[in-house]
Design a protein around this motif. Sequence first.
Motif, PDB file in Angstrom:
ATOM      1  N   MET A   1       0.842  -1.175   0.000  1.00  0.00           N
ATOM      2  CA  MET A   1       0.000   0.000   0.000  1.00  0.00           C
ATOM      3  C   MET A   1       0.889   1.241   0.000  1.00  0.00           C
ATOM      4  O   MET A   1       1.901   1.288   0.678  1.00  0.00           O
ATOM      5  CB  MET A   1      -0.917  -0.004   1.226  1.00  0.00           C
ATOM      6  CG  MET A   1      -1.855   1.175   1.253  1.00  0.00           C
ATOM      7  SD  MET A   1      -3.109   1.109   2.545  1.00  0.00           S
ATOM      8  CE  MET A   1      -4.125  -0.192   1.921  1.00  0.00           C
ATOM      9  N   TYR A   2       0.495   2.229  -0.758  1.00  0.00           N
ATOM     10  CA  TYR A   2       1.230   3.474  -0.867  1.00  0.00           C
ATOM     11  C   TYR A   2       0.644   4.531   0.072  1.00  0.00           C
ATOM     12  O   TYR A   2      -0.544   4.486   0.414  1.00  0.00           O
ATOM     13  CB  TYR A   2       1.171   4.003  -2.301  1.00  0.00           C
ATOM     14  CG  TYR A   2       1.838   3.099  -3.301  1.00  0.00           C
ATOM     15  CD1 TYR A   2       3.220   3.075  -3.428  1.00  0.00           C
ATOM     16  CD2 TYR A   2       1.086   2.267  -4.111  1.00  0.00           C
ATOM     17  CE1 TYR A   2       3.838   2.247  -4.346  1.00  0.00           C
ATOM     18  CE2 TYR A   2       1.692   1.430  -5.040  1.00  0.00           C
ATOM     19  CZ  TYR A   2       3.076   1.428  -5.144  1.00  0.00           C
ATOM     20  OH  TYR A   2       3.683   0.603  -6.046  1.00  0.00           O
ATOM     21  N   LEU A   3       1.479   5.503   0.466  1.00  0.00           N
ATOM     22  CA  LEU A   3       1.015   6.601   1.301  1.00  0.00           C
ATOM     23  C   LEU A   3      -0.117   7.349   0.606  1.00  0.00           C
ATOM     24  O   LEU A   3      -1.102   7.735   1.238  1.00  0.00           O
ATOM     25  CB  LEU A   3       2.168   7.559   1.636  1.00  0.00           C
ATOM     26  CG  LEU A   3       1.803   8.819   2.404  1.00  0.00           C
ATOM     27  CD1 LEU A   3       1.151   8.479   3.740  1.00  0.00           C
ATOM     28  CD2 LEU A   3       3.024   9.694   2.613  1.00  0.00           C
ATOM     29  N   SER A   4      -0.019   7.526  -0.692  1.00  0.00           N
ATOM     30  CA  SER A   4      -1.071   8.244  -1.426  1.00  0.00           C
ATOM     31  C   SER A   4      -2.409   7.521  -1.331  1.00  0.00           C
ATOM     32  O   SER A   4      -3.463   8.156  -1.307  1.00  0.00           O
ATOM     33  CB  SER A   4      -0.669   8.433  -2.887  1.00  0.00           C
ATOM     34  OG  SER A   4      -0.459   7.178  -3.506  1.00  0.00           O
ATOM     35  N   GLU A   5      -2.401   6.199  -1.239  1.00  0.00           N
ATOM     36  CA  GLU A   5      -3.646   5.443  -1.076  1.00  0.00           C
ATOM     37  C   GLU A   5      -4.233   5.663   0.314  1.00  0.00           C
ATOM     38  O   GLU A   5      -5.446   5.781   0.475  1.00  0.00           O
ATOM     39  CB  GLU A   5      -3.405   3.953  -1.304  1.00  0.00           C
ATOM     40  CG  GLU A   5      -3.050   3.616  -2.726  1.00  0.00           C
ATOM     41  CD  GLU A   5      -2.663   2.172  -2.905  1.00  0.00           C
ATOM     42  OE1 GLU A   5      -3.045   1.596  -3.947  1.00  0.00           O
ATOM     43  OE2 GLU A   5      -1.998   1.596  -2.029  1.00  0.00           O
ATOM     44  N   LEU A   6      -3.360   5.724   1.328  1.00  0.00           N
ATOM     45  CA  LEU A   6      -3.825   5.988   2.689  1.00  0.00           C
ATOM     46  C   LEU A   6      -4.402   7.397   2.812  1.00  0.00           C
ATOM     47  O   LEU A   6      -5.390   7.612   3.499  1.00  0.00           O
ATOM     48  CB  LEU A   6      -2.682   5.821   3.690  1.00  0.00           C
ATOM     49  CG  LEU A   6      -2.199   4.409   3.974  1.00  0.00           C
ATOM     50  CD1 LEU A   6      -0.981   4.439   4.885  1.00  0.00           C
ATOM     51  CD2 LEU A   6      -3.308   3.580   4.592  1.00  0.00           C
ATOM     52  N   GLN A   7      -3.778   8.356   2.151  1.00  0.00           N
ATOM     53  CA  GLN A   7      -4.208   9.747   2.262  1.00  0.00           C
ATOM     54  C   GLN A   7      -5.600   9.973   1.689  1.00  0.00           C
ATOM     55  O   GLN A   7      -6.259  10.940   2.060  1.00  0.00           O
ATOM     56  CB  GLN A   7      -3.203  10.669   1.563  1.00  0.00           C
ATOM     57  CG  GLN A   7      -1.909  10.793   2.329  1.00  0.00           C
ATOM     58  CD  GLN A   7      -0.890  11.644   1.605  1.00  0.00           C
ATOM     59  OE1 GLN A   7      -0.673  11.490   0.416  1.00  0.00           O
ATOM     60  NE2 GLN A   7      -0.261  12.539   2.340  1.00  0.00           N
ATOM     61  N   ASN A   8      -6.057   9.102   0.815  1.00  0.00           N
ATOM     62  CA  ASN A   8      -7.390   9.247   0.224  1.00  0.00           C
ATOM     63  C   ASN A   8      -8.493   8.682   1.115  1.00  0.00           C
ATOM     64  O   ASN A   8      -9.668   8.836   0.814  1.00  0.00           O
ATOM     65  CB  ASN A   8      -7.443   8.571  -1.146  1.00  0.00           C
ATOM     66  CG  ASN A   8      -6.607   9.302  -2.162  1.00  0.00           C
ATOM     67  OD1 ASN A   8      -6.449  10.517  -2.085  1.00  0.00           O
ATOM     68  ND2 ASN A   8      -6.056   8.578  -3.111  1.00  0.00           N
ATOM     69  N   LYS A   9      -8.132   8.020   2.204  1.00  0.00           N
ATOM     70  CA  LYS A   9      -9.121   7.404   3.082  1.00  0.00           C
ATOM     71  C   LYS A   9      -9.493   8.355   4.218  1.00  0.00           C
ATOM     72  O   LYS A   9      -8.670   9.116   4.702  1.00  0.00           O
ATOM     73  CB  LYS A   9      -8.561   6.111   3.665  1.00  0.00           C
ATOM     74  CG  LYS A   9      -8.217   5.061   2.625  1.00  0.00           C
ATOM     75  CD  LYS A   9      -7.645   3.825   3.266  1.00  0.00           C
ATOM     76  CE  LYS A   9      -7.146   2.824   2.258  1.00  0.00           C
ATOM     77  NZ  LYS A   9      -8.157   2.249   1.406  1.00  0.00           N
ATOM     78  N   ASP A  10     -10.758   8.297   4.635  1.00  0.00           N
ATOM     79  CA  ASP A  10     -11.203   9.041   5.805  1.00  0.00           C
ATOM     80  C   ASP A  10     -10.753   8.283   7.049  1.00  0.00           C
ATOM     81  O   ASP A  10     -10.783   7.049   7.084  1.00  0.00           O
ATOM     82  CB  ASP A  10     -12.727   9.178   5.830  1.00  0.00           C
ATOM     83  CG  ASP A  10     -13.255  10.116   4.768  1.00  0.00           C
ATOM     84  OD1 ASP A  10     -12.518  11.057   4.390  1.00  0.00           O
ATOM     85  OD2 ASP A  10     -14.392   9.915   4.325  1.00  0.00           O
ATOM     86  N   ILE A  11     -10.357   9.008   8.079  1.00  0.00           N
ATOM     87  CA  ILE A  11     -10.004   8.400   9.360  1.00  0.00           C
ATOM     88  C   ILE A  11     -11.168   8.646  10.304  1.00  0.00           C
ATOM     89  O   ILE A  11     -11.530   9.797  10.568  1.00  0.00           O
ATOM     90  CB  ILE A  11      -8.708   8.997   9.922  1.00  0.00           C
ATOM     91  CG1 ILE A  11      -7.573   8.795   8.930  1.00  0.00           C
ATOM     92  CG2 ILE A  11      -8.366   8.352  11.250  1.00  0.00           C
ATOM     93  CD1 ILE A  11      -6.293   9.463   9.330  1.00  0.00           C
ATOM     94  N   VAL A  12     -11.762   7.556  10.801  1.00  0.00           N
ATOM     95  CA  VAL A  12     -12.971   7.643  11.615  1.00  0.00           C
ATOM     96  C   VAL A  12     -12.726   6.976  12.960  1.00  0.00           C
ATOM     97  O   VAL A  12     -12.202   5.861  13.033  1.00  0.00           O
ATOM     98  CB  VAL A  12     -14.158   6.971  10.884  1.00  0.00           C
ATOM     99  CG1 VAL A  12     -15.404   6.961  11.749  1.00  0.00           C
ATOM    100  CG2 VAL A  12     -14.423   7.667   9.561  1.00  0.00           C
TER     101      VAL A  12
END
Length: 74
Positions: A1-12
Amino acid sequence: MYLSELQNKDIVNIKDGKKVGNIVDVTINNEGQMTSLIIQKNKFNFFRGNNDDEIRWNQIKKIGEDVILVDTNN
Protein backbone atom coordinates in the motif's frame (compact mmCIF):
# COMPACT_ATOMS: atom_id res chain seq x y z
CA MET A 1 0.00 0.00 0.00
CA TYR A 2 1.23 3.47 -0.87
CA LEU A 3 1.02 6.60 1.30
CA SER A 4 -1.07 8.24 -1.43
CA GLU A 5 -3.65 5.44 -1.08
CA LEU A 6 -3.83 5.99 2.69
CA GLN A 7 -4.21 9.75 2.26
CA ASN A 8 -7.39 9.25 0.22
CA LYS A 9 -9.12 7.40 3.08
CA ASP A 10 -11.20 9.04 5.80
CA ILE A 11 -10.00 8.40 9.36
CA VAL A 12 -12.97 7.64 11.61
CA ASN A 13 -13.04 7.13 15.38
CA ILE A 14 -14.88 3.87 16.15
CA LYS A 15 -16.16 5.23 19.48
CA ASP A 16 -18.27 8.07 18.12
CA GLY A 17 -18.17 7.71 14.30
CA LYS A 18 -16.62 11.15 13.82
CA LYS A 19 -13.98 11.90 11.23
CA VAL A 20 -10.66 12.48 13.00
CA GLY A 21 -8.65 14.23 10.30
CA ASN A 22 -6.59 13.79 7.15
CA ILE A 23 -3.28 11.96 6.83
CA VAL A 24 -0.40 14.32 6.05
CA ASP A 25 2.56 12.08 6.90
CA VAL A 26 3.68 8.83 8.53
CA THR A 27 6.45 7.91 10.95
CA ILE A 28 8.71 4.96 10.19
CA ASN A 29 11.10 3.26 12.63
CA ASN A 30 14.66 2.12 11.93
CA GLU A 31 13.43 -1.27 10.69
CA GLY A 32 11.29 0.42 8.02
CA GLN A 33 7.97 -0.29 9.74
CA MET A 34 5.25 2.33 9.83
CA THR A 35 4.65 3.25 13.49
CA SER A 36 2.07 6.03 13.27
CA LEU A 37 0.02 8.29 11.05
CA ILE A 38 0.40 12.05 11.33
CA ILE A 39 -2.95 13.69 10.78
CA GLN A 40 -4.09 17.25 10.28
CA LYS A 41 -7.07 17.67 12.59
CA ASN A 42 -8.69 20.66 10.93
CA LYS A 43 -7.65 21.75 7.47
CA PHE A 44 -9.30 25.15 7.88
CA ASN A 45 -7.00 26.17 10.75
CA PHE A 46 -3.78 25.23 8.94
CA PHE A 47 -1.99 28.47 9.79
CA ARG A 48 -2.99 28.57 13.48
CA GLY A 49 -0.05 26.77 15.07
CA ASN A 50 0.47 23.04 15.43
CA ASN A 51 -2.68 21.39 14.18
CA ASP A 52 -1.19 17.91 13.73
CA ASP A 53 -1.90 14.85 15.82
CA GLU A 54 -0.48 11.33 15.86
CA ILE A 55 -2.39 8.07 15.53
CA ARG A 56 -0.18 5.22 16.74
CA TRP A 57 -0.24 1.99 14.76
CA ASN A 58 -1.82 0.09 17.70
CA GLN A 59 -4.77 2.54 17.61
CA ILE A 60 -5.64 1.51 14.04
CA LYS A 61 -8.35 -1.13 14.19
CA LYS A 62 -9.21 -1.65 10.53
CA ILE A 63 -8.09 -0.31 7.17
CA GLY A 64 -10.96 -0.60 4.74
CA GLU A 65 -11.50 0.36 1.14
CA ASP A 66 -12.69 3.88 1.98
CA VAL A 67 -11.94 4.44 5.68
CA ILE A 68 -9.42 3.79 8.41
CA LEU A 69 -11.09 2.97 11.72
CA VAL A 70 -9.17 4.07 14.80
CA ASP A 71 -9.67 3.97 18.56
CA THR A 72 -8.26 7.27 19.82
CA ASN A 73 -9.11 6.36 23.43
CA ASN A 74 -6.63 3.49 23.30
